[in-house]
Design a protein around this motif. Structure first.
Motif, PDB file in Angstrom:
ATOM      1  N   TYR A 257      29.840 -27.378  14.977  1.00  0.00           N
ATOM      2  CA  TYR A 257      30.594 -27.672  16.193  1.00  0.00           C
ATOM      3  C   TYR A 257      31.633 -26.586  16.469  1.00  0.00           C
ATOM      4  CZ  TYR A 257      28.898 -32.424  15.189  1.00  0.00           C
ATOM      5  OH  TYR A 257      28.112 -33.517  14.906  1.00  0.00           O
ATOM      6  N   TRP A 258      31.699 -26.152  17.713  1.00  0.00           N
ATOM      7  CA  TRP A 258      32.892 -25.478  18.224  1.00  0.00           C
ATOM      8  C   TRP A 258      33.160 -26.061  19.602  1.00  0.00           C
ATOM      9  CZ3 TRP A 258      35.218 -20.876  15.811  1.00  0.00           C
ATOM     10  CH2 TRP A 258      36.459 -20.584  16.371  1.00  0.00           C
ATOM     11  N   GLN A 296      31.697 -17.048  19.915  1.00  0.00           N
ATOM     12  CA  GLN A 296      32.641 -17.873  19.164  1.00  0.00           C
ATOM     13  C   GLN A 296      31.950 -18.812  18.178  1.00  0.00           C
ATOM     14  OE1 GLN A 296      35.177 -20.699  21.450  1.00  0.00           O
ATOM     15  NE2 GLN A 296      36.910 -19.525  20.648  1.00  0.00           N
ATOM     16  N   HIS A 297      30.958 -19.524  18.656  1.00  0.00           N
ATOM     17  CA  HIS A 297      30.251 -20.492  17.812  1.00  0.00           C
ATOM     18  C   HIS A 297      29.493 -19.813  16.676  1.00  0.00           C
ATOM     19  CE1 HIS A 297      28.589 -24.312  16.797  1.00  0.00           C
ATOM     20  NE2 HIS A 297      27.399 -24.142  17.345  1.00  0.00           N
ATOM     21  N   HIS A 299      30.649 -18.261  14.303  1.00  0.00           N
ATOM     22  CA  HIS A 299      31.320 -18.557  13.033  1.00  0.00           C
ATOM     23  C   HIS A 299      30.661 -19.751  12.338  1.00  0.00           C
ATOM     24  CE1 HIS A 299      34.678 -15.772  13.066  1.00  0.00           C
ATOM     25  NE2 HIS A 299      34.991 -16.115  14.301  1.00  0.00           N
ATOM     26  N   ASN A 300      30.469 -20.833  13.103  1.00  0.00           N
ATOM     27  CA  ASN A 300      29.906 -22.056  12.523  1.00  0.00           C
ATOM     28  C   ASN A 300      28.449 -21.872  12.138  1.00  0.00           C
ATOM     29  OD1 ASN A 300      31.563 -22.957  15.301  1.00  0.00           O
ATOM     30  ND2 ASN A 300      32.397 -23.709  13.376  1.00  0.00           N
ATOM     31  N   CYS A 352      28.569 -26.662  21.183  1.00  0.00           N
ATOM     32  CA  CYS A 352      29.780 -25.895  21.494  1.00  0.00           C
ATOM     33  C   CYS A 352      30.144 -26.137  22.950  1.00  0.00           C
ATOM     34  CB  CYS A 352      29.627 -24.415  21.167  1.00  0.00           C
ATOM     35  SG  CYS A 352      28.320 -23.540  22.038  1.00  0.00           S
ATOM     36  N   GLN A 354      33.570 -25.694  26.034  1.00  0.00           N
ATOM     37  CA  GLN A 354      34.909 -25.257  26.436  1.00  0.00           C
ATOM     38  C   GLN A 354      35.308 -26.069  27.666  1.00  0.00           C
ATOM     39  OE1 GLN A 354      34.095 -21.063  26.934  1.00  0.00           O
ATOM     40  NE2 GLN A 354      34.820 -20.552  24.889  1.00  0.00           N
ATOM     41  N   GLN A 360      37.427 -32.592  20.655  1.00  0.00           N
ATOM     42  CA  GLN A 360      37.473 -31.242  20.117  1.00  0.00           C
ATOM     43  C   GLN A 360      37.195 -31.260  18.623  1.00  0.00           C
ATOM     44  OE1 GLN A 360      40.914 -28.948  21.308  1.00  0.00           O
ATOM     45  NE2 GLN A 360      41.050 -29.979  23.284  1.00  0.00           N
ATOM     46  N   VAL A 362      36.026 -28.184  15.482  1.00  0.00           N
ATOM     47  CA  VAL A 362      35.527 -26.885  15.036  1.00  0.00           C
ATOM     48  C   VAL A 362      35.259 -27.007  13.541  1.00  0.00           C
ATOM     49  CG1 VAL A 362      35.977 -24.406  14.828  1.00  0.00           C
ATOM     50  CG2 VAL A 362      36.867 -25.681  16.799  1.00  0.00           C
ATOM     51  N   THR A 363      33.986 -27.254  13.190  1.00  0.00           N
ATOM     52  CA  THR A 363      33.680 -27.518  11.790  1.00  0.00           C
ATOM     53  C   THR A 363      32.169 -27.480  11.571  1.00  0.00           C
ATOM     54  OG1 THR A 363      34.144 -29.025   9.939  1.00  0.00           O
ATOM     55  CG2 THR A 363      33.514 -30.025  12.047  1.00  0.00           C
TER      56      THR A 363
END
Length: 375
Positions: A257-258, A296-297, A299-300, A352, A354, A360, A362-363
């Protein structure tokens, strides 16, 4: 043999270890001399003690033990502080891309060790280059590590070439990612070590270029690292190792998730070209950003692939621009859902978003036959 090795270690490496803590050459010389001064005094006093007591064996054993203990303690020093790209006394750095993340990367780099100096900055826009340098100069802890005269502040589309040619050992690539493959190739061709922010590319041609440049970097023995910081976090390292060692048993599913809020928007300015407008708002244009999943996503998704030790082989998903108040000004979506499948059939479910006023998170979650772990 051991005495010779110890002597060589003190002679060759002690000055570098001391210098690695950020001291000047003069102070390094003074500090390096201290063990020799103490050694001379100790040699005289210890010899006098041995003569006065007419005893040799224990004086030799005690002296050898103290020397060995000192060398063992010295071995615990952070030798990484004295490692330099070209074996010199100073690591020279050029920053390419002077936005918020680029300035932050420069701070991180300058804080990493004593012998590092920023010698050049480059950006497509002059206000970014000069603004970044001004913010760095206001940091009193970093001021002594800045050596960027006016003629090494480079502006324009070719600024990256000029920064690379300014003589750095390492370049920080922090522009919008659409430019990353071109800048990376130029840096490696010039023999520079590289830190580059994620993502490394935004499309298939960029990926192919990146892979070819990676081969060249390996051939030249150059070091390259990417801003996927979770790979360097002890918390993540420990948790991933536990999972890979079998704490969850066979993995059955992963979730990533982001889900956050919208990012910045910079309004059009009078007489602004379309190119400048898009570059100022690079996050909203796919050719510069790659969209939310890539920028961005990633990262996950990278953490999930790390845990799995593999990459998905298929993906299907959906997305849209649903609530963004600048709808129509760019190409990126404000929500995505993708189902990834690894070659063994394991699924990775990815969200993901915005959007304001929504859930919200982010994990990442890893599911196995023995339980579930959040990373």
């Amino acid at each position: 043999f051991t005495s010779v090795i110890a002597s060589y270690g003190i002679t060759f490496f002690l000055p570098q270890i001391v210098k690695g803590y950020g001291h000047s050459n003069f102070v390094t010389g003074l500090l390096t001399a201290i063990p020799y001064v103490i050694g001379v005094i100790g040699l005289v006093l210890w010899g006098h003690s041995s003569d006065r007591r007419n005893e040799r064996r224990w004086h030799l054993i005690i002296a050898s033990t103290v020397a060995a203990a000192g060398l063992a303690l010295a071995g615990g020093l952070n030798i990484a502080r004295v490692a330099h790209a070209a074996g010199g006394d100073e690591l020279k750095v050029a920053l390419i891309g002077c936005g918020g993340r680029g300035t932050g990367a420069a701070v991180n780099c300058l804080e990493s060790c004593g012998n590092v100096k920023l010698i050049a900055v480059a950006d497509a826009f002059e206000n970014n280059a000069r603004g970044s340098l001004e913010r760095l100069r206001k940091n009193s802890d970093l001021a002594a590590k800045l050596d960027v005269p006016a003629d090494r502040v480079f502006v324009g589309f070719d600024a990256y070439q000029k920064a690379i040619a300014a003589g750095p050992d390492i370049v920080l690539l922090c522009t919008p990612p659409g430019f990353r493959p071109i800048h990376y190739a130029a840096a490696i061709q010039a023999g520079k070590h590289v830190f580059m922010e994620k993502p490394c590319c935004v499309d298939a041609p960029g990926f192919r270029s990146l892979m070819e440049t990676n081969k060249l970097a390996d051939e030249k023995g150059l070091k390259v690292t990417v801003g996927l910081q979770r790979r360097h976090s002890k918390e993540y390292l420990d948790k991933v190792k536990e999972i890979q060692d079998g704490s969850l048993g066979e993995l059955t599913m992963l979730r990533a998730y982001w889900n956050g809020t919208p990012v910045w928007i910079r309004n059009r300015q009078p007489n602004q070209t379309e190119m400048e407008y898009q570059m100022r708002n690079w996050y909203y244009f796919v050719w510069l950003c790659g969209d939310h999943i890539v920028e961005q996503h990633v990262h996950n998704l990278d953490v999930c692939n790390w845990v799995k030790g593999d990459h998905p082989v298929t993906a299907n998903g959906m997305g849209s621009c649903h609530v963004r108040n600048n709808r129509g000004m760019g190409q990126t979506y404000d929500n995505h859902f993708v189902e990834f499948t690894y070659k063994d059939g394991t699924k990775l479910y990815s969200q993901c978003r915005q959007q304001p006023n929504t859930w919200q998170s982010v994990t990442q979650f890893v599911h196995g036959v023995k339980g579930v772990k959040e990373l």
